[in-house]
Structures are given as C-alpha cells and as structure tokens.
Scaffold this active site. Structure first.
Site, PDB file in Angstrom:
ATOM      1  CE  LYS A 129      -3.386  -2.184   3.078  1.00 51.66           C
ATOM      2  NZ  LYS A 129      -3.996  -2.078   4.425  1.00 51.66           N
ATOM      3  CD  GLU A 170       8.152  -0.947  -2.467  1.00 56.06           C
ATOM      4  OE1 GLU A 170       7.437  -0.093  -1.906  1.00 56.06           O
ATOM      5  OE2 GLU A 170       8.259  -2.107  -2.055  1.00 56.06           O
ATOM      6  CG  ASP A 171       6.663   2.459   0.601  1.00 52.33           C
ATOM      7  OD1 ASP A 171       7.362   1.537   0.128  1.00 52.33           O
ATOM      8  OD2 ASP A 171       5.937   2.297   1.605  1.00 52.33           O
ATOM      9  CG  ASP A 223      14.524  -1.437   5.545  1.00 47.84           C
ATOM     10  OD1 ASP A 223      15.752  -1.457   5.708  1.00 47.84           O
ATOM     11  OD2 ASP A 223      13.727  -1.479   6.498  1.00 47.84           O
ATOM     12  CE  LYS A 255      14.192   2.709   6.520  1.00 49.58           C
ATOM     13  NZ  LYS A 255      13.583   1.814   7.518  1.00 49.58           N
ATOM     14  CG  PHE A 276      10.033   2.626  11.337  1.00 50.99           C
ATOM     15  CD1 PHE A 276      10.096   1.433  10.629  1.00 50.99           C
ATOM     16  CD2 PHE A 276       8.801   3.243  11.503  1.00 50.99           C
ATOM     17  CE1 PHE A 276       8.933   0.856  10.110  1.00 50.99           C
ATOM     18  CE2 PHE A 276       7.633   2.678  10.990  1.00 50.99           C
ATOM     19  CZ  PHE A 276       7.710   1.481  10.291  1.00 50.99           C
ATOM     20  CB  VAL A 277      10.670   7.384   7.646  1.00 44.33           C
ATOM     21  CG1 VAL A 277      12.034   7.942   7.996  1.00 44.33           C
ATOM     22  CG2 VAL A 277      10.787   6.407   6.480  1.00 44.33           C
ATOM     23  CG  ASP A 337       2.216   1.068   7.524  1.00 40.39           C
ATOM     24  OD1 ASP A 337       3.153   0.879   6.725  1.00 40.39           O
ATOM     25  OD2 ASP A 337       1.737   0.161   8.241  1.00 40.39           O
ATOM     26  NE  ARG A 388      -0.949   2.242   4.859  1.00 39.79           N
ATOM     27  CZ  ARG A 388       0.095   1.440   4.633  1.00 39.79           C
ATOM     28  NH1 ARG A 388       1.173   1.905   4.045  1.00 39.79           N
ATOM     29  NH2 ARG A 388       0.073   0.177   5.022  1.00 39.79           N
TER      30      ARG A 388
HETATM   31  P1  IMP Z   1      12.330  -4.273   2.333  1.00 36.96           P
HETATM   32  O1  IMP Z   1      11.750  -5.494   1.689  1.00 36.96           O
HETATM   33  O2  IMP Z   1      13.106  -4.608   3.575  1.00 36.96           O
HETATM   34  O3  IMP Z   1      13.153  -3.436   1.371  1.00 36.96           O
HETATM   35  O4  IMP Z   1      11.155  -3.386   2.852  1.00 36.96           O
HETATM   36  C1  IMP Z   1      10.112  -3.164   2.067  1.00 36.96           C
HETATM   37  C2  IMP Z   1       8.880  -2.652   2.776  1.00 36.96           C
HETATM   38  O5  IMP Z   1       9.000  -2.522   4.195  1.00 36.96           O
HETATM   39  C3  IMP Z   1       8.615  -1.271   2.279  1.00 36.96           C
HETATM   40  O6  IMP Z   1       7.952  -1.286   1.040  1.00 36.96           O
HETATM   41  C4  IMP Z   1       7.749  -0.723   3.398  1.00 36.96           C
HETATM   42  O7  IMP Z   1       6.425  -1.139   3.194  1.00 36.96           O
HETATM   43  C5  IMP Z   1       8.322  -1.359   4.630  1.00 36.96           C
HETATM   44  N1  IMP Z   1       9.269  -0.441   5.301  1.00 36.96           N
HETATM   45  C6  IMP Z   1      10.617  -0.497   5.308  1.00 36.96           C
HETATM   46  N2  IMP Z   1      11.156   0.499   6.009  1.00 36.96           N
HETATM   47  C7  IMP Z   1      10.113   1.246   6.456  1.00 36.96           C
HETATM   48  C8  IMP Z   1      10.011   2.449   7.238  1.00 36.96           C
HETATM   49  O8  IMP Z   1      10.996   3.066   7.665  1.00 36.96           O
HETATM   50  N3  IMP Z   1       8.751   2.902   7.471  1.00 36.96           N
HETATM   51  C9  IMP Z   1       7.629   2.277   7.019  1.00 36.96           C
HETATM   52  N4  IMP Z   1       7.675   1.157   6.286  1.00 36.96           N
HETATM   53  C10 IMP Z   1       8.908   0.639   6.006  1.00 36.96           C
HETATM   54 MG    MG Z   2       6.225  -0.737   0.399  1.00 37.91          MG
END
Ligand code: IMP
Ligand code: MG
Length: 174
Positions: A42, A98-99, A102, A130, A151-152, A158, A164
């Site tokens: 989302k 993507e938002d 990470d 990140k 964490f943002v 969210d 959000r």
């Molecule tokens: P990844 O798979 O570890 O790269 O993380 C992907 C998903 O984790 C992102 O699309 C977000 O939905 C969530 N996420 C990662 N870091 C944050 C954060 O700092 N705040 C909120 N959601 C996060």
């Molecule tokens: Mg996401």
C-alpha cells in the site's frame, strides 16, 4: 498527530519539489515511449499519485501488492497478494514504484517476478532508499531521497497501519 512524537525529515514542499524533478527525468529518459507504472501497495499510493502527474508521457497505472514479512510473519517468505496479468508485462516498459527500499527483499522478489514475464524494460523508482540496510544486489534507477536506517512514517508510509495520511515524511521518535 495521533499522539506520536514525529520529527519531520522532508516537508510536503520538499517532497513535491523532488517529485517534479523525478517526473521530468523519467519523462526525458522514456521520451517517445509508453510506460506501465506499477505501484507497490500500500505504501506507494500517495507517491504514485503525485509521480504520475509529474510525468508527461502516455502511461498506464497498475498496482501489485506483496505480503509483508514484517507483520508477524516469521517465515520470511514473500507472496504476491495482488498480481498483474502476464500480458500487461510482456514487451512493455515497466516502471516499478516503491515507497521505500530497506533490505531490498520485497523489491528483489518483485524484480524476479516481473522478469519471468519478459518486459521490454524494467526500471525501479523509489521515493526513499535506506542504502545502508540493503541486503540484495539492487540498483534503483530513480531515488527520491537516500536516508539513514531510521523508521520513517507519513506520505503513504505507515506505522502498524497508521500515519499514512501524515503529509510530511517523519521519523517516529517514540
Ligand atoms: P524491504 O523489503 O526490507 O526493502 O522493505 C520493504 C517494505 O518494508 C517497504 O515497502 C515498506 O512497506 C516497509 N518499510 C521499510 N522500512 C520502512 C520504514 O521506515 N517505514 C515504514 N515502512 C517501512
Ligand atoms: Mg512498500
């Protein structure tokens, strides 16, 4: 807002300005092409809405959703909760939106999934990156802002489903 202690990292104005720049760059890079912009739900829905309006190209908007391994799932296995028909991907210029990236696990999973359906091209656009947390070999083509491993929340991102709708991007200091 909602009793959280939030420290603003990027104001709505700063976000908007950066998205205009990203939109111009994308419009230039894909000149004369049609693209399919695929938002990852989302978290990307607000960014996606602003980004597509900053792109001056003919485009389609589509969405996918990946299960979150953060919501109490220990297996670490990712699934697609919302997918696209393969013909929407085959021979198309796909821009995944993507938002935040990470660890890169979700994006790595999506890249492999999309590659299976033979897009003409596949590029990655993320509002936040990140970089220090990255565990996969991913090179996003368009990055709004690189951030420290914090964490943002806000602007689509969210905290347990909430915040959000906070208009800025902020660090939760609780
Ligand atoms: P990844 O798979 O570890 O790269 O993380 C992907 C998903 O984790 C992102 O699309 C977000 O939905 C969530 N996420 C990662 N870091 C944050 C954060 O700092 N705040 C909120 N959601 C996060
Ligand atoms: Mg996401």
């Amino acid at each position: 807002m909602q009793n959280q202690k939030l420290r603003v990292l990027f104001s709505p104005e700063a976000i908007s300005q950066r998205i205009q720049e990203m939109g111009k760059q994308i419009s230039k890079d894909y000149e004369q092409k049609e693209i399919i912009v695929v938002g990852v739900l989302k978290g990307s829905f607000i960014f996606m809405a602003d980004l597509v309006r900053a792109i001056s190209l003919p485009l389609d908007c589509e969405f996918v959703r990946v299960s979150s391994y953060r919501d109490g799932k220990v297996s670490g296995k990712l699934d697609l909760l919302l997918d696209l028909e393969p013909e929407k991907i085959k021979d198309k210029h796909i821009l995944l939106v993507e938002d935040i990236i990470d660890t890169g696990n979700s994006m790595d999973f999506l890249i492999h999934h999309f590659q299976k359906h033979s897009p003409k091209s596949l590029k990655i656009c993320t509002l936040l990156f990140k970089e220090k947390m990255l565990k996969k070999n991913i090179h996003p083509d368009y990055v709004g802002f690189k951030i420290e491993p914090l964490f943002v929340v806000g602007y689509g991102l969210d905290l347990a489903g909430k915040l959000r709708n906070y208009p800025a991007i902020a660090v939760n200091e609780e």
